[in-house]
Design a protein around this motif. Structure first.
Motif, short mmCIF file in Angstrom:
data_model
loop_
_atom_site.label_atom_id
_atom_site.label_comp_id
_atom_site.label_asym_id
_atom_site.label_seq_id
_atom_site.Cartn_x
_atom_site.Cartn_y
_atom_site.Cartn_z
N ALA C 42 0.83 -1.22 0.00
CA ALA C 42 0.00 0.00 0.00
C ALA C 42 0.86 1.26 0.00
CB ALA C 42 -0.90 0.00 1.23
N PRO C 48 -5.37 8.60 2.39
CA PRO C 48 -5.21 7.82 1.16
C PRO C 48 -5.37 8.62 -0.12
CG PRO C 48 -7.27 7.27 2.26
CD PRO C 48 -6.53 8.17 3.19
N LYS E 24 -8.46 6.49 10.36
CA LYS E 24 -9.13 6.66 9.07
C LYS E 24 -8.69 5.55 8.12
CE LYS E 24 -9.33 10.30 5.53
NZ LYS E 24 -8.60 11.48 5.04
N PRO E 25 -9.59 4.89 7.42
CA PRO E 25 -9.13 3.79 6.55
C PRO E 25 -8.23 4.32 5.42
CG PRO E 25 -11.51 4.13 6.33
CD PRO E 25 -11.05 5.02 7.43
N ASN E 26 -7.11 3.65 5.19
CA ASN E 26 -6.22 4.05 4.09
C ASN E 26 -5.98 2.85 3.17
OD1 ASN E 26 -4.50 2.39 5.49
ND2 ASN E 26 -3.36 4.07 6.43
N GLU E 27 -5.02 2.99 2.27
CA GLU E 27 -4.77 1.90 1.29
C GLU E 27 -4.45 0.59 1.97
OE1 GLU E 27 -2.17 2.42 -1.95
OE2 GLU E 27 -3.21 4.15 -2.77
N ALA E 28 -3.65 0.67 3.03
CA ALA E 28 -3.27 -0.56 3.71
C ALA E 28 -4.52 -1.26 4.28
CB ALA E 28 -2.26 -0.25 4.81
N SER E 96 -12.48 5.98 2.65
CA SER E 96 -11.98 7.34 2.41
C SER E 96 -12.02 7.73 0.94
CB SER E 96 -10.56 7.51 2.93
OG SER E 96 -10.28 6.73 4.04
N ASN E 97 -13.06 7.24 0.22
CA ASN E 97 -13.21 7.60 -1.19
C ASN E 97 -12.16 7.04 -2.14
OD1 ASN E 97 -15.55 8.87 -1.93
ND2 ASN E 97 -14.94 10.78 -0.89
N LEU E 98 -11.41 6.07 -1.69
CA LEU E 98 -10.42 5.43 -2.57
C LEU E 98 -11.16 4.69 -3.68
CD1 LEU E 98 -7.60 3.81 -0.43
CD2 LEU E 98 -7.33 5.27 -2.42
#
Lengths: 406, 406, 406, 406, 406
Positions: C42, C48, E24-28, E96-98
């Motif tokens: 990631a 992100p 906050k949710p991220n790519e990982a 998060s809108n990814l």
């Protein structure tokens, strides 16, 4: 109460699953003990600010390739490295007196030694699994790596094939500052134990220096090895230089053939043809390097040029037989007086016979004069050419080798 | 009570997850049994101070490349290795009578056999996954590795193309002392079962010796193989030696052509040209090795030199036709008396006609004498040249092969 | 109560199994802290939608190969990359003042830098394990990659061997839009720190531009490097151009040999033979590119053609000696009047002797006229040929190099 | 009670963590089902003493390289393998009717097929990840491997370029006895479906046999493929044989040139020079194999030798013009009587003119006799040479091809 | 109660250990969410019987190598692949809108695209780690692979160097039936975006077709690309064809040299020598393909043959000077009447001078007749030869290129 019992059983099965129930500790037990908590990515220092002291011995086993065009030297090099790993220590008494272990390098921290001036592959340990380190109970680690180093080297070919070159092998540690991995040298030179000599290059010496290259907050340690090599010229002298000198002396012969004989042009031309053929052999052996033109190349060009001039000169003399115009006075003066004297030619004052010829007719007189001019030029060129060839050949075969061998 | 039950269930699911619920033990069951606690990094000895006894048979399958310039010999070699693994033993009775297993080498401890005098890659088992070991129920392990060994070898090319060479293949175990891995040999020589002969080199014999190399606290075991090879010269005799000898005898012919005929220079020159062309073929076939100059090279150089001298000599004689000066006495004496006698030439005392010529005029006399000098020199060179060529050619084609075949 | 105790023990053993019980935090502790939750697949951004800002410096270490036939240039290039990893931050105070770590690249997120115009291998970091990144406590990551870039490049060889070329090196990030990984440049040009010069090509300059290539919803960032190189012509001038010009001037000589001498045909023929031999050398050195024919090729073809014409012309003249037919009037007119005047030949009105010849017989008259025609054509061709060779040779050796050096 | 609840939750999370909570079983569900307990190192037999029955089809796709010097043939071969895996069976009804799966080969047991007579790399599946096996619900596994086989092959080049060769491809299974992996063949020959023909070698047939090689306790199964190839000679006939025969007929011509003309030596010499040049072309095309000398080589040597002899013979005859000694009687007898008769020469009894000559002087007589001897020898050599060349040329171009095509 | 508490703690630590406690949710976070249950070995379809619809665009970036001998064409090709992965879908709102992720290819299912007609390596994605796929939130996956395709191709060289070839690039999916992975094409042809032109071959067009190959229960999908290429002949015309035609016209010249001049044999011989030299250049440039002999080869052979015949003819005529026998009547009739008429030769009835000669002696008559025969034959051969050369040369240089360019 039972819960306790079962939990205890749980705990025990959990532990035995990882350690096994062996009677006497052996290598496997020790391995498991040492590597359970080991992180091979981290520098093996309990005090994280202390440096790893790394001692390196560089052994050149063989010169594999010297490429003058790409300016590359390929060597097969062994690196003996020794350092101390704080986490790989044990008390031999607890492990059946085992004092040393041989551990594949992909299990422990290994300094990433790199060749800085590499032309293809920076890394020295591309295949981790192929090597194993010797670990002693006090934490000392010994590792021998052997790889092909493909290093750049700037060549000066002026004295080819009697040239000497100086090539560098710069070693560094990837990413680490001196304050993290402190690289030092065992010896003051590259070692040539078990060296298999190269058939074209002789090693004349070497040196090895510790250097530090400052960059930003820290400085990187390097070991700068230098190897001094000298070209073994036997093959090239036998197959290039000697035939080359032979043919150049033969091109002298064309000046000796009398223009009247009708073989002068043909001899010059065949010499030139031989040179063309010879250029084929040369073009495979001369390094294609445009930075420095070897003296040898200029020698060949000058011999070709003089052969060509002698051919044109012969054509001129042959043409004079059929000439009908009188030679201009300045040519007669220049050639018969000045050049002739230079050539130590005794221009016999054969005036009486000259008069007879003159009475015979004008055209005969022209021819005679033209012939004399031709012969004088022939002798003049022969002397100049002989001197040039002698000087250059002697320089090439005697002076330069002598100078280089001292 | 329920807690106990659930914990028991927990325990069981944990165990079955690792062992499976199979009816009859098969190879997979045995594998799991053997390798659950196995650590392939550790020497497989229950007593950690006992050595692993390793027996090695070395089988040469093919000579792939002999590079005289790089001093490298590339062979395709199989290594049959046998040792005992204390941890890979089982009772066949418990495992459906299975007596042997074939296990990929990346699952068990394998001695890291290396080629010590390698010029490129020390390792013999670069690709672990490609090989599998045979494991017997008593712990005996049999492994056959097959790799390309790229070993250095010092060549002596003096007798080229009738030379014999001796190349070594030194094997060792990475990192381990003899007291840890004790390497021994099956046979007293390298084996050539299934050997595919090389088209240029014949194998004349081989040997294999156990050696130990002491270093610090312990000594490293090595197996030193030696292979004796002889160059098969048929191709080189047919395509290099015979044409070479043919052309050298032709260069003799130019001494036979009378200088007056006007073809002498041209024949010499074309012979020399043929040699230049021939050098092209040679330069591709002669190994570029500057340590030892093959006799063949000196042969070619001497033939070229004598051809060149004969050419210069012819030019001299042709030039004498147009000469006007009297030959110096010492030359006449040297050439006509001493050299002529050496050549067994009956210098007929044609004194009367000589006198007649003398009366005819001085210049005629010069020419006659010069011609005689020329002819005598021609015959002198022809004899010397013929002798040199005969001796060298016989040596090259008869004596050296004869000496080498014994 | 006991259950609590044992569960607590369970918990502790579980935790210590992962963290170890060390007194003072060291590199291994930090590594474990940083990478426990780390996912190297990631992008390392807490937000992100924020881009990773990547700065790249491109350093050309060496030009390895320039292949005009395949239109490929192979360079050995270093890439200095810097970015910020939000997840690799720590407080040095908590970790024994450790401020930086060296981490093998296969542990952390690394931008997949690719060479877009590659001709063989797009990737720059094929061997992850060979490199290590420097990570600072604020999350800054520095990575130096070094790989061989094999890029395509269109060559224009018209001015060979005095040509200049322009080759591109286009870098991109695999898969990521600019809004994800925003690549920028350090410098406005490719850097040549530690550059080892190529022996055949000189670097004249370079540039580096940031570009974006729009595709669908996003745009891909690229860095477009350009390198300007000029061929070093010393080797080719010495070994190709000069011998080439020499032989072309020699082919002029055949016009000078009088047709009666019987050497004219032989000289022309041997010149042509020399050219054939010379083509052998050339064919190895000229790039086999069919898009643009170098001027040099046309020069060689024209010299060969004119040599062939001069040979045919000589044959014509020699044949006239045995001719029996009268030359047609238009030929006489064309050659003896117009061409002769062009050649500035003073066609002496030697009418009396002509008459005498005429009285001698018809055939003699033919021959005389034919000979005159031959000689005039000879002179005519010699002048034209000389002019062509002078112009082309001057252009090749003087004008083009002069134009290119400015 | 709560403890039970929480433990149950624990258990469930543990299980779902491994199996997932999907509605309908898909390929991933099946994969997990099949491979959870699967051990790819073990032979996939529930009864461990039963053999795996392996059927192999060998398909040759292309001959890549035939190297007569290294005695290597490189082919690109596909292997279609089929066997039954007892552990990869499922009931399609339970898995949404899935009847087959495509599984990467690094997940299941795959027989280690090896090329026994390989010269470089024994393994056929070096890159496991590149291939995938088709698995059917009854456990049948189908695998297609495609690799380059680099096999040794002994060449007999006597009939070059009309030779036929026979090369083997021996396949085996690494480590397994026949009783473990029983290899059998589909077809009785190598298959050439999708074969791309080689431009130099035509395939004439092939065979494939099952063999067993006994060693110790068991025997190893092998499949011995043989491929019969024939050299396509068109290129070599056009570029080597025809020019070769042309030049040999031209060397005959030198016998036809009268010795008096002064062109005889020059023609012989230029022919020899052409041969030298031609040897250059040949030396690149003839395989450098010293085991068997091709007939073609002996043909070239004999033509060169006879050309050289004819040259020496011409020199002899030219020299006789200037000879002063009387030819010995035995030579006159041998040459003029016996050899002349052999050549069907009508030695006209021109006794009267002979007498006249005799009266003219001794030397004239010598010359005449010598000339006759020379001419007779010329004719004698011409006849012998013509016969040799005719026989060898016919054999080479007509008989051998005819014999081979049947 | 406490047990519950601790178990809860246990559970929580277990979960957080896998998911982390990020704000906050991220790519990982997304990666972990997507790949926790993902099995990259299984086709990514929730309905296991539904096919994966794969769309492929094939982009040819460069032709790297065209090997006429091995019948191989090496191209550098990019494959743009798009498909839908049912398991890689997410709701951007939760993350998060990814909307897209870039995932290294070794994490997800990727179709194993293979080159079916490969000559070396079937696989297109040998190095998985070097590539990354773009994954969109609806499950769409985009992947660009770039590899060297080494495909077989049958060449027809009859029209060399003006030949056109047609090469195929067949793509397939390893192991999968169409009903599993349904491959379709984007375009109707191979794309040449960013194509770097080859210097020897021009691309004239291409096509791409969807095919299915039935085998047993299912059928395999393939994409059959075809590329049409035309040889760029500029280099070969300049360096092979033009010198070749030049030398062939020169060999005509030898017919023009009068046999009496003593230069005829020498000219023919040197022409032949030039051809031998020229064959050296050719042998490196002509593709060594024995299936189809190029017209050019037959052209060279016929020119060599005619040059050889003209040489033999010259020797014949020179020999006639020394002939003593009367020419047979049938030869006189054939040559002087029939052939002479064919050559439009006005055989002047010079009967009176003939008679004079006859009275002079028989031998003079012979010679005269023989000379006439020789000259007539010369003229006859010159005409035939000129016609053959004109026709073949025109065909080679004008007609074939013209035909091919239309």
């Amino acid at each position: 109460m039972l819960a306790i019992l079962f939990l205890a059983i749980h705990l025990i099965t959990h532990l035995t699953g990882q350690m096994g129930v062996q009677s006497k500790p052996n290598e496997a037990t020790l391995m498991k003990h040492l590597f359970r908590e080991y992180d091979r990515r981290a520098r093996p220092k309990k005090d994280p600010l202390a440096p790893v002291n790394l001692a390196v011995r560089v052994i050149v086993n063989q010169i594999l390739l010297v490429d003058e065009k790409k300016q590359i030297i390929e060597t097969y090099v062994s690196y003996n490295m020794t350092w101390k790993d704080d986490f790989l220590t044990w008390s031999p008494a607890n492990f059946s007196n085992l004092k040393r272990l041989v551990v594949p390098t992909n299990n422990l921290w290994v300094p990433k030694l790199i060749v800085i001036n590499a032309g293809k592959d920076v890394s020295t340990n591309t295949n981790d699994d192929g090597f194993a380190a010797e670990v002693y109970s006090n934490g000392e680690v010994k590792l021998i790596l052997a790889t092909t180093a493909y290093t750049t080297c700037i060549f000066d070919l002026t004295l080819f094939p009697f040239d000497k070159q100086k090539c560098e092998l710069k070693l560094g540690i990837f990413g680490h500052f001196c304050s993290e991995v402190n690289m030092s040298k065992y010896d003051n030179e590259l070692k040539f134990l078990w060296y298999t000599p190269h058939t074209e290059w002789a090693v004349e010496g070497s040196s090895l220096k510790e250097m530090a290259y400052k960059d930003g907050e820290g400085s990187y340690c390097t070991l700068d090895g230098t190897i001094f090599i000298r070209r073994k010229s036997l093959y090239l002298v036998n197959n290039v230089l000697i035939p080359c000198v032979l043919i150049s002396f033969i091109s002298l012969a064309s000046f000796g053939v009398p223009p009247e004989s009708g073989e002068k042009i043909s001899l010059s031309m065949t010499t030139l043809l031989s040179y063309s053929v010879f250029l084929l052999v040369l073009s495979e052996m001369l390094p294609r390097n445009s930075d420095t033109g070897p003296i040898l190349t200029y020698y060949i060009i000058s011999v070709m040029a003089i052969t060509a001039i002698s051919l044109l000169c012969s054509v001129l003399v042959v043409r004079l037989h059929y000439g009908t115009s009188k030679p201009p006075k300045w040519i007669r003066l220049l050639v018969l007086n000045y050049i002739a004297k230079l050539c130590c030619q005794t221009t016999k004052k054969v005036s009486p016979s000259a008069k007879v010829n003159e009475s015979m007719g004008e055209s005969g007189q022209f021819e005679e004069t033209w012939l004399k001019i031709g012969r004088t030029l022939d002798r003049f060129f022969a002397i100049i050419f002989f001197m040039i060839i002698m000087i250059v050949s002697l320089t090439l075969l005697v002076v330069i080798p002598a100078m280089n061998s001292t």
